[in-house]
Design a protein around this motif. Structure first.
Motif, mmCIF file in Angstrom:
data_model
loop_
_atom_site.group_PDB
_atom_site.id
_atom_site.type_symbol
_atom_site.label_atom_id
_atom_site.label_comp_id
_atom_site.label_asym_id
_atom_site.label_seq_id
_atom_site.Cartn_x
_atom_site.Cartn_y
_atom_site.Cartn_z
ATOM 1 N N ALA A 71 0.835 -1.208 0.000
ATOM 2 C CA ALA A 71 0.000 0.000 0.000
ATOM 3 C C ALA A 71 0.869 1.257 0.000
ATOM 4 C CB ALA A 71 -0.911 0.005 1.221
ATOM 5 N N THR A 72 0.236 2.346 -0.399
ATOM 6 C CA THR A 72 0.858 3.662 -0.284
ATOM 7 C C THR A 72 0.222 4.375 0.898
ATOM 8 O OG1 THR A 72 1.314 3.838 -2.650
ATOM 9 C CG2 THR A 72 1.189 5.887 -1.408
ATOM 10 N N VAL A 73 1.051 4.957 1.726
ATOM 11 C CA VAL A 73 0.528 5.620 2.927
ATOM 12 C C VAL A 73 1.166 6.994 3.057
ATOM 13 C CG1 VAL A 73 2.263 4.512 4.401
ATOM 14 C CG2 VAL A 73 0.136 5.366 5.406
ATOM 15 N N ALA A 74 0.383 7.946 3.513
ATOM 16 C CA ALA A 74 0.866 9.321 3.651
ATOM 17 C C ALA A 74 0.675 9.817 5.075
ATOM 18 C CB ALA A 74 0.131 10.244 2.678
ATOM 19 N N PHE A 75 1.706 10.456 5.596
ATOM 20 C CA PHE A 75 1.648 11.058 6.926
ATOM 21 C C PHE A 75 1.753 12.564 6.804
ATOM 22 C CE2 PHE A 75 1.844 6.972 8.301
ATOM 23 C CZ PHE A 75 3.085 6.352 8.273
ATOM 24 N N ASN A 76 1.006 13.258 7.648
ATOM 25 C CA ASN A 76 1.024 14.706 7.631
ATOM 26 C C ASN A 76 1.485 15.254 8.967
ATOM 27 O OD1 ASN A 76 -0.146 14.624 5.048
ATOM 28 N ND2 ASN A 76 -2.156 14.357 5.974
ATOM 29 N N CYS A 77 1.994 16.460 8.908
ATOM 30 C CA CYS A 77 2.522 17.099 10.106
ATOM 31 C C CYS A 77 2.398 18.612 9.942
ATOM 32 C CB CYS A 77 3.992 16.689 10.280
ATOM 33 S SG CYS A 77 4.906 17.614 11.525
ATOM 34 N N THR A 78 2.039 19.302 11.000
ATOM 35 C CA THR A 78 2.020 20.769 10.964
ATOM 36 C C THR A 78 2.882 21.295 12.104
ATOM 37 O OG1 THR A 78 0.022 20.851 12.323
ATOM 38 C CG2 THR A 78 -0.265 20.930 9.940
ATOM 39 N N GLN A 114 7.768 16.186 1.572
ATOM 40 C CA GLN A 114 7.418 17.497 1.045
ATOM 41 C C GLN A 114 7.306 18.501 2.185
ATOM 42 O OE1 GLN A 114 6.822 18.502 -2.098
ATOM 43 N NE2 GLN A 114 6.726 16.582 -3.240
ATOM 44 N N LEU A 115 7.651 19.746 1.881
ATOM 45 C CA LEU A 115 7.539 20.838 2.851
ATOM 46 C C LEU A 115 6.796 21.990 2.207
ATOM 47 C CD1 LEU A 115 8.316 22.542 5.388
ATOM 48 C CD2 LEU A 115 10.474 23.048 4.215
ATOM 49 N N ASN A 116 5.797 22.498 2.893
ATOM 50 C CA ASN A 116 5.085 23.685 2.444
ATOM 51 C C ASN A 116 5.225 24.739 3.535
ATOM 52 O OD1 ASN A 116 3.067 25.688 2.010
ATOM 53 N ND2 ASN A 116 1.925 24.256 0.725
ATOM 54 N N ARG A 117 6.162 25.658 3.336
ATOM 55 C CA ARG A 117 6.446 26.665 4.362
ATOM 56 C C ARG A 117 5.258 27.608 4.575
ATOM 57 N NH1 ARG A 117 11.609 27.381 6.364
ATOM 58 N NH2 ARG A 117 13.267 26.234 5.307
ATOM 59 N N ALA A 118 4.566 27.927 3.503
ATOM 60 C CA ALA A 118 3.439 28.870 3.624
ATOM 61 C C ALA A 118 2.360 28.294 4.534
ATOM 62 C CB ALA A 118 2.878 29.182 2.247
ATOM 63 N N SER A 129 10.836 28.292 12.049
ATOM 64 C CA SER A 129 11.505 26.992 11.993
ATOM 65 C C SER A 129 12.380 26.915 10.756
ATOM 66 C CB SER A 129 10.478 25.860 11.977
ATOM 67 O OG SER A 129 9.707 25.887 13.165
ATOM 68 N N GLN A 130 13.540 26.280 10.940
ATOM 69 C CA GLN A 130 14.544 26.338 9.874
ATOM 70 C C GLN A 130 14.809 25.009 9.182
ATOM 71 O OE1 GLN A 130 17.917 27.935 11.963
ATOM 72 N NE2 GLN A 130 17.201 30.027 11.794
ATOM 73 N N SER A 131 14.762 23.929 9.932
ATOM 74 C CA SER A 131 15.115 22.630 9.368
ATOM 75 C C SER A 131 14.046 21.621 9.746
ATOM 76 C CB SER A 131 16.469 22.156 9.898
ATOM 77 O OG SER A 131 17.459 23.127 9.698
ATOM 78 N N PHE A 132 13.872 20.657 8.847
ATOM 79 C CA PHE A 132 12.758 19.724 9.019
ATOM 80 C C PHE A 132 13.228 18.315 8.688
ATOM 81 C CE2 PHE A 132 9.972 23.334 9.293
ATOM 82 C CZ PHE A 132 10.596 24.284 8.504
ATOM 83 N N PHE A 133 12.750 17.368 9.481
ATOM 84 C CA PHE A 133 13.214 16.000 9.301
ATOM 85 C C PHE A 133 12.077 15.023 9.576
ATOM 86 C CE2 PHE A 133 17.530 17.578 9.414
ATOM 87 C CZ PHE A 133 17.509 18.607 10.334
ATOM 88 N N TRP A 134 12.217 13.851 8.999
ATOM 89 C CA TRP A 134 11.426 12.700 9.429
ATOM 90 C C TRP A 134 12.377 11.705 10.067
ATOM 91 C CZ3 TRP A 134 6.316 12.351 9.854
ATOM 92 C CH2 TRP A 134 5.505 13.194 9.082
ATOM 93 N N TYR A 135 12.033 11.271 11.262
ATOM 94 C CA TYR A 135 12.769 10.229 11.953
ATOM 95 C C TYR A 135 11.858 9.012 12.077
ATOM 96 C CZ TYR A 135 16.738 13.094 13.562
ATOM 97 O OH TYR A 135 17.874 13.868 13.632
ATOM 98 N N ARG A 136 12.479 7.879 12.182
ATOM 99 C CA ARG A 136 11.748 6.644 12.414
ATOM 100 C C ARG A 136 12.180 6.105 13.773
ATOM 101 N NH1 ARG A 136 11.380 1.167 9.009
ATOM 102 N NH2 ARG A 136 11.264 -0.222 10.799
ATOM 103 N N SER A 140 12.230 22.312 0.859
ATOM 104 C CA SER A 140 11.098 22.996 0.223
ATOM 105 C C SER A 140 10.831 22.478 -1.183
ATOM 106 C CB SER A 140 11.356 24.501 0.168
ATOM 107 O OG SER A 140 11.454 25.039 1.461
ATOM 108 N N SER A 141 11.887 22.041 -1.841
ATOM 109 C CA SER A 141 11.730 21.548 -3.210
ATOM 110 C C SER A 141 11.200 20.125 -3.241
ATOM 111 C CB SER A 141 13.082 21.613 -3.928
ATOM 112 O OG SER A 141 14.060 20.901 -3.196
ATOM 113 N N GLY A 142 11.067 19.534 -2.062
ATOM 114 C CA GLY A 142 10.647 18.137 -2.004
ATOM 115 C C GLY A 142 11.832 17.233 -2.275
ATOM 116 N N ASN A 143 11.835 16.089 -1.661
ATOM 117 C CA ASN A 143 12.932 15.155 -1.920
ATOM 118 C C ASN A 143 12.444 13.726 -1.789
ATOM 119 O OD1 ASN A 143 12.971 16.450 0.805
ATOM 120 N ND2 ASN A 143 14.369 14.788 1.309
ATOM 121 N N GLU A 144 13.147 12.879 -2.526
ATOM 122 C CA GLU A 144 12.736 11.483 -2.626
ATOM 123 C C GLU A 144 13.937 10.590 -2.333
ATOM 124 O OE1 GLU A 144 10.250 10.646 -6.067
ATOM 125 O OE2 GLU A 144 11.327 8.764 -6.375
#
Lengths: 116, 111
Positions: B17-24, B63-67, B30-37, B52-56
């Motif tokens: 399956a494909t699964v998506a997680f969201n975070c606000t 993905q990051l949406n600063r706005a 805030s300057q830097s953003f990470f996902w940890y497991r 901000s450009s998204g990364n894979e």
């Protein structure tokens, strides 16, 4: 890659005793290290920021006289839980960053403390 | 408002399956953003930084949406080994600044 080593990984102690936890950065120098605590099913909570050569900065509600932090070198910080009580039983994790803009923190493998 | 908010889950999905997680996050500085497991009873491990450009990275896309002060993580073709708690993490002060952790989203991938 950056490695942070934490020791011991598990400790069981009796109420009233003190426990020392070591955190080492193995392949980089860290002027700042962070100590976190995590209770079951809770998020990581910052306890204090350990500063090499100066006093640690404690978060609100964390007793500095109970949780003694010593950051005597650029690669070693220690956390001593003094006069441990059962409610101090938790998962303690240290972290440090090699530095540089946007660099992530790397974590030690954690210390599971059980106070009986 | 909490500094970093995540849906706690659990997300129970079948393999593949494909699964998506969201975070606000609340701090616009805030300057830097990470996902940890984080696996059960283990320390958090860095999964990926978020730009901000998204990364894979393989099956993982961040993905990051600063706005909107919003971060996402997409996992494609879920594996059993993806079962863990995923932590959204934000840094607010420089490169030595503390990280603020979300409470995590628990993922369970079933055969």
């Amino acid at each position: 890659g950056a490695v942070v080593s934490q020791h011991p990984s598990r400790v069981i102690c009796k109420s009233g005793t003190s426990v020392k936890i070591e955190c080492r950065s193995l392949d980089f120098q860290a002027t700042t290290m962070f100590w976190y605590r995590q209770f079951p099913k809770q998020s990581l909570m910052l306890m204090a920021t350990s500063n090499e050569g100066s006093k640690a900065t404690y978060e609100q509600g964390v007793e500095k006289d109970k949780f003694l932090i010593n950051h005597a070198s650029l690669t070693l910080s220690t956390l001593t839980v003094t006069s441990a009580h059962p409610e101090d039983s938790s998962f303690y994790i240290c972290s440090a960053s090699p530095g540089g803009r946007g660099s992530p923190l790397h974590f030690g493998n954690g210390t599971r403390l059980t106070v009986t | 408002r909490k500094e970093v908010e995540q849906d706690p889950g659990p997300f129970n999905v079948p393999e593949g399956a494909t699964v998506a997680f969201n975070c606000t996050y609340s701090n616009s500085a805030s300057q830097s953003f990470f996902w940890y497991r984080q696996d059960c009873r283990k320390e958090p491990k860095l999964l990926m930084s978020v730009y901000s450009s998204g990364n894979e990275d393989g099956r993982f896309t961040a993905q990051l949406n600063r706005a909107s002060q919003y971060i996402s993580l997409l996992i494609r073709d879920s594996k059993l080994s993806d079962s863990a708690t995923y932590l959204c993490v934000v840094r607010t002060r420089g490169s030595q600044g503390n990280l603020i952790f979300g409470k995590g989203t628990k993922l369970s991938v079933k055969p």
